[in-house]
Design a protein around this motif. Sequence first.
Motif, short mmCIF file in Angstrom:
data_model
loop_
_atom_site.label_atom_id
_atom_site.label_comp_id
_atom_site.label_asym_id
_atom_site.label_seq_id
_atom_site.Cartn_x
_atom_site.Cartn_y
_atom_site.Cartn_z
N LYS A 1 -6.38 4.79 -0.44
CA LYS A 1 -5.92 3.89 -1.49
C LYS A 1 -6.65 2.55 -1.51
CE LYS A 1 -1.62 3.76 -2.69
NZ LYS A 1 -0.15 3.58 -2.72
N ASN A 2 -7.09 2.08 -0.33
CA ASN A 2 -7.71 0.76 -0.23
C ASN A 2 -9.18 0.82 0.16
OD1 ASN A 2 -5.12 -0.22 -0.69
ND2 ASN A 2 -4.71 -0.69 1.45
N PHE B 1 -4.19 4.50 3.82
CA PHE B 1 -4.88 3.22 3.68
C PHE B 1 -6.37 3.44 3.39
CE2 PHE B 1 -1.03 1.66 5.52
CZ PHE B 1 -0.94 0.34 5.11
N THR C 1 0.83 -1.21 0.00
CA THR C 1 0.00 0.00 0.00
C THR C 1 0.85 1.25 0.00
OG1 THR C 1 -1.78 -1.14 1.16
CG2 THR C 1 -1.80 1.27 1.26
#
Length: 351
Positions: free
Chosen positions: A237-238, A234, A185
Amino acid sequence: MRLEVLRHWTTKLLKREITYYDYVMFLLRRIFVKMQTTYNTHLKKVNYIDRSQGKEVGVVILTGLYPITWDVVFRRVYEFSGNFDVTVLNAGGLNREKAIRLSEEFGFSYLEGTPNNYVALQNYYIMNSSHKIIIKMDDDVFLTNYTLKNLLDAYKRLREAGFDIGFVAPVLNVNNVTYYHFLKTLDLLSEYEALFEKAIFIRNWTKQAIWLDPQVARWIWERSLPLNETAEKFNYKNKEQIDVIPVRFSIQLILFEKSFLEFIGGMVSPGPKFLGDENPQETPQNNIKLPRLLVPFGDEESMNFFADIYMAGRFIALDSFAGHLAYAPQRFYMIEWFKNNKEKFVEDIRK
């Protein structure tokens, strides 16, 4: 044991369709299962200070090896668990005064049990809890502003999609599975592999630098702080991404349903931990491989084992991030590193 089952096996023995050894093993297995299920919650004495407010989710802080981190760990739990009831579990009453003081200061419930059987204490709390969802965390785990929120959101999406759930975990930086997702990540895979080793998590933990090497833990942590800034990455991006955990997982922080623990009869209690000396059953000189293969003693072994055999998924919420200080081989080095960098663990939550 049901009488008709015992009668059936006795008849087979009398007819010589089975051996006496078969019959003895049948009896011993059932006696063991019955006794072990009862033993899973066996405690001599319990002290409970209840400050719960009837929330749906209960957060459990399992204290033990890291009293040096408690003021920071508890502070971060307090900051990021507004919609949850929090209970401090103290098996054996270790550092009792500090644990009780911090629990009162932050408004957490406090549960202490003797002897020092941390698995039995967890089972006791869970079986007697009104919370349908439990989040268990160790005392060297540092929450972020997205850890619990995104973890619970991921659980709800999995449940709505029809999955059976063993547990859901966040991305933990020092964890021998999710360190890979941490590196990926943050675009750190190439740098890590150039410095240490290829990032492969499907292999025994004792073969991984992330479990063994304190310099790896330090390097990971230097790229984790400030924690909330890392958590933002996080979350962005996720966002709403979930992955499956294919191997045994270190359960420094997991979310699970109370009903799952009730179904399996609780985590299998190995008995009290002895302080000040080595448990002779845990030394390399003793052959403990066979018993450990037969019975999943311990909380981590139980959660992974029963999730697998009952096909209840183990999941990672990839947009949920938290920090884990260290594994046992890294502990002493990382405690000193924490002492020298303690201010960095709270600078992102100062008002």
